[in-house]
Scaffold this active site. Sequence first.
Site, PDB file in Angstrom:
ATOM      1  N   GLY A 149       0.827  -1.196   0.000  1.00 28.36           N
ATOM      2  CA  GLY A 149       0.000   0.000   0.000  1.00 28.36           C
ATOM      3  C   GLY A 149       0.861   1.245   0.000  1.00 28.36           C
ATOM      4  O   GLY A 149       2.051   1.221   0.332  1.00 28.36           O
ATOM      5  N   CYS A 150       0.251   2.358  -0.378  1.00 25.15           N
ATOM      6  CA  CYS A 150       1.002   3.617  -0.482  1.00 25.15           C
ATOM      7  C   CYS A 150       1.474   4.090   0.893  1.00 25.15           C
ATOM      8  O   CYS A 150       2.650   4.399   1.087  1.00 25.15           O
ATOM      9  CB  CYS A 150       0.146   4.675  -1.174  1.00 25.15           C
ATOM     10  SG  CYS A 150      -1.507   4.906  -0.490  1.00 25.15           S
TER      11      CYS A 150
END
EC number: 1.2.1.38
Lengths: 346, 346, 346, 346
Positions: A149-150
């Site tokens: 995920g970012c």
Amino acid sequence: MIKVGIIGSTGYAGNEIVRILLRHKNASVKWFGSRSYKDMKYASVYGNFVELVSDTCLEDDIERLSDEVDVIFTATPQGLCSSLVNEKILSKTKIIDLSADFRIKDVAIYEKWYKLEHKSPQFIKEAVYGLCEINRQDVKNARLIANPGCFPTCSILSIYPLLKEGILDKDSIIIDAKSGTSGAGRGAKVDNLFCEVNENIKAYGVANHRHTPEIEEQLSYMAGEDLMVNFTPHLVPMNRGILVTAYGNLKKKVTYDEVKAIYDKYYKDEYFVRVLDKDICPQTKWVEGSNFTDINFKIDERTNRIIMMGAIDNLVKGAAGQAVQNMNIMFGEKENEGLDIVPMFP
Amino acid sequence: MIKVGIIGSTGYAGNEIVRILLRHKNASVKWFGSRSYKDMKYASVYGNFVELVSDTCLEDDIERLSDEVDVIFTATPQGLCSSLVNEKILSKTKIIDLSADFRIKDVAIYEKWYKLEHKSPQFIKEAVYGLCEINRQDVKNARLIANPGCFPTCSILSIYPLLKEGILDKDSIIIDAKSGTSGAGRGAKVDNLFCEVNENIKAYGVANHRHTPEIEEQLSYMAGEDLMVNFTPHLVPMNRGILVTAYGNLKKKVTYDEVKAIYDKYYKDEYFVRVLDKDICPQTKWVEGSNFTDINFKIDERTNRIIMMGAIDNLVKGAAGQAVQNMNIMFGEKENEGLDIVPMFP
Amino acid sequence: MIKVGIIGSTGYAGNEIVRILLRHKNASVKWFGSRSYKDMKYASVYGNFVELVSDTCLEDDIERLSDEVDVIFTATPQGLCSSLVNEKILSKTKIIDLSADFRIKDVAIYEKWYKLEHKSPQFIKEAVYGLCEINRQDVKNARLIANPGCFPTCSILSIYPLLKEGILDKDSIIIDAKSGTSGAGRGAKVDNLFCEVNENIKAYGVANHRHTPEIEEQLSYMAGEDLMVNFTPHLVPMNRGILVTAYGNLKKKVTYDEVKAIYDKYYKDEYFVRVLDKDICPQTKWVEGSNFTDINFKIDERTNRIIMMGAIDNLVKGAAGQAVQNMNIMFGEKENEGLDIVPMFP
Amino acid sequence: MIKVGIIGSTGYAGNEIVRILLRHKNASVKWFGSRSYKDMKYASVYGNFVELVSDTCLEDDIERLSDEVDVIFTATPQGLCSSLVNEKILSKTKIIDLSADFRIKDVAIYEKWYKLEHKSPQFIKEAVYGLCEINRQDVKNARLIANPGCFPTCSILSIYPLLKEGILDKDSIIIDAKSGTSGAGRGAKVDNLFCEVNENIKAYGVANHRHTPEIEEQLSYMAGEDLMVNFTPHLVPMNRGILVTAYGNLKKKVTYDEVKAIYDKYYKDEYFVRVLDKDICPQTKWVEGSNFTDINFKIDERTNRIIMMGAIDNLVKGAAGQAVQNMNIMFGEKENEGLDIVPMFP
């Protein structure tokens, strides 16, 4: 030439994979999958690609895809990739999943935070968490990559060296993150309208954002024991960029030089991680469009805490760029092939 | 390997030349000139270049430069390049001037609009107006390039084919332009502070902007007779991008297909000009970071006018990118070497 | 105390009527109509009203409304007001319609540009075009107000004095307008997402925007004969504000003082119109949140054209503010009651 | 009628005092002091005031001012007010100082963090810290008000009820704050240019921002013992607004209802503090232009921490609005006179 298929190519992350691969010497997108824009010219969905991409959007047919391409990127909502993948497909093609489906090893935690039943838990163990700077060796031979995920990418890279070297109190970590709006995707929602976001800032998902368990699991590996963090994301009126400001209590007195030496030990040879000079705070604009992670820290002797800061472009290192970095590692390409993009300023 | 020197490398245009040339296969910046930041690390002035550029800013010594480099870019205020250039320098090195000093052939007009005395009028005739799509042949052998202004580039490319083909009333042209704020440069002025520009739009330089005579001179060449235009720029709250909306009276009835055919005649083989599909309006975001000019038009049968639209990134096709395009032509490089940048969206 | 009902109170224009009337001494909103948010607390739809508005959204029942309130604002899509209004309702209550339904006198033109069948053409003649500075006398006794469009308000106020005084060539008028994004409403559309609008500018509705015939009709009245204009709106990355830059050919030589005298003649006593000092260009930020229209002009002697500029807040003078101004006139209130808002800068 | 003088009326805070007082029934600005714009029309410095303010900027002559006005607002850099104030002036007029000069009781701490010698330490004890919701009684009779800083106002109001009621571990407090750019003032600095701030976010003043001791001093009063915090501000690409996200360890298990009851106890009767409904996060846009502070919290049972959130408009409650609120209290006006501004959205 690596043949690439993208399921979900018309979201912002899919669009970014296309941008990057257009300048990759040894890879080429052969399949622009899109449920919403099927049969439309890709360049009519994203005008930046006029005269650069002549392809038409195709359906999301993973069976046919697995016959025709070497690697499939799934840039789709949670739950889709895990409902499509099976042994036959994985025997024919590699999958880099940009959703959260295979990021969390404990399926119960996944199902609790994502409120979804996992459709193919048998592949979770095999899936490699594709944070390249940490798991490069495992990525090399993976069939299935869980692209991070970012927020976790930026948070983990900012924190883990200090945790691994034992200078942080593992129970003291607080992560305050700020994200540009592209992280919310291209869905038509009132909350993401220009007028709702511009001239505004707010927190969201406070104490229950789904990137929390992903961060915790990875940091727990580093710490060698389970830990929990507070993670609070904020929506910032800008297109791209994530800035993480993380706080931790120091287990002992440390000097600037000692901490700098730790970061250097982990990142000196990493092309995509830049530890900034003393007292220079990372700015998201300095990494825009690139796969870089900029990192720095500040010791507060008064409170005996350390503030760790990291900046990435959420669509590149936080999504498409890291996905291509994983592909490069899996296929024996130069790790920064197609990714040696110079950040754009202003 | 082309050795490049930049005088004024720490302005936004200079910084953009550096970004582009870092990915040019056959050119390399050897001299980062800067009056304001002399002796400072270039990457400390522009944090995007950390670990990518290790050079230090040098003084703006054109004499030494002309011995050491093959081409000098002058990204400096009006009046500087013309005060530095001389025959000896031009005999040793090529100059691409991003200022207005050599753009206007009639020195009286230059001095009137710029309120400056021209210091080397003897070179004006020789200087080639570097709008590559129009003057490619002359650029090839030039020693001194007058790199076009940002507004003129976008305006001229949008209008000239129709003027040249004789369908426009030459005295009817009105150009309404909108520019991002980077066009105003990096000087510290109250007018360009975030809080003054954000959530705001205004016209400026109404009826007296200095790009007016540059546009008029070039369009007059196309028309084959002198003409005057109205040109009104506006400041838009965005970093990059110029959008031109130009209006002209049609000399006769024309169809969409006829006008489309004219644009295609001029631009079909031009890599950097993209004529969009019918009814698609150019957006600055679709060219951001790239050297493209996006163009389209709309015929208004009711009023017998045509609306011509063009979009560029003011720092690329409007400045640094076109400068590098000129360099490529002058040195026999592939015209898009270093410039095959895919626009970034969002 | 004027009792007010709003049909469509949860759009941006409706929300702005609420903001204004909360500080009106003699008017109070009694009915917050909303189809989308029925039965929800109004302050949960617009968080700015927490502890200021305790009402709940009600259905859009114009019959009941007409019994309970003195005036109804319809801040709804085109076609709705004209399908609801009838003689019985108009005999009981006044209506101020913020949609386009009653703005255009020629029903055929309305139906052609709006692609809608008009449901109550019998009221078009009676309806008063509520551009207060022009039609104040008619507004006083109106039962049904056609509240002007945002672009027409700004365009007409900028141009009409010069047209009426006969110095403009009526066939030469070109209006290039720039609007903030709130003009697009609160509907969830991809085109209005933050990431699509931010760092971007584009034209839209070129040569066919529906405000064109509204502008033409009103300007024709001023000119005393039919005229057509070119009108091109642009979407600007800001929440609020419309800037109009209009061009016209001068029928004879005029001086600055002569034109200034014309504007002063029309606007000297108008509270809501401010003619700026010489050479000061209007900025949308200087009218933000207020009901002001800022105006100025520039004569271009070279081309014998005049550039007319106007700035408004599209949600105030371009919608809700002008609607309240009309209400004040209709009910004998001070014209700026509730509207003496000081613009907010920055 | 309260006669008001402003020293530093042409900064953003001064400009905001003018905006507010223009709609105050019983106060009027008589003196527009400005060093930079002396002898210029105030409305030419801030175009929003055209036709609303006809005054000319005057010199900053505090002696004359003290004879002519009832209250002086000093909206000036640190060190100026303390160099001007003396017993004679204070005997004639009241002073509300928007700088930090009299906020910190321990002069050594002031001098260390501000790197300035304090010029009138004899008045520090007398000065009242004008956080109205806390020190209302003392404000009433004060001659000299130290108007709180923007970050301290938002931070303290968000945290202090929980600290005072003893549920927070006083040594665990971390404040992560985000500010719009107007907080940086109207000085012409490269760092605050549009292109440097837009599409960007960064932390600054990490571990050494000068609002830290101000926050610590006030929170220590609440806790009844000395405490230290971590405070990290960030620059956000928006004009106005501060969002505070604060973290603290809970000393014991508490429920949502218990914490809500604490906030209600302190704020139920406070017009300018709005405690939001459960799970609604404050947004800066919801308070824009107003003097409100929006507050909410979230308990994280997993980590036993509480996240406290607050939002203000930095120029209103964080500066000019609170200054006027103090003036109202000092002069026996209704506390929200001139300040009952409805927040503007969008």
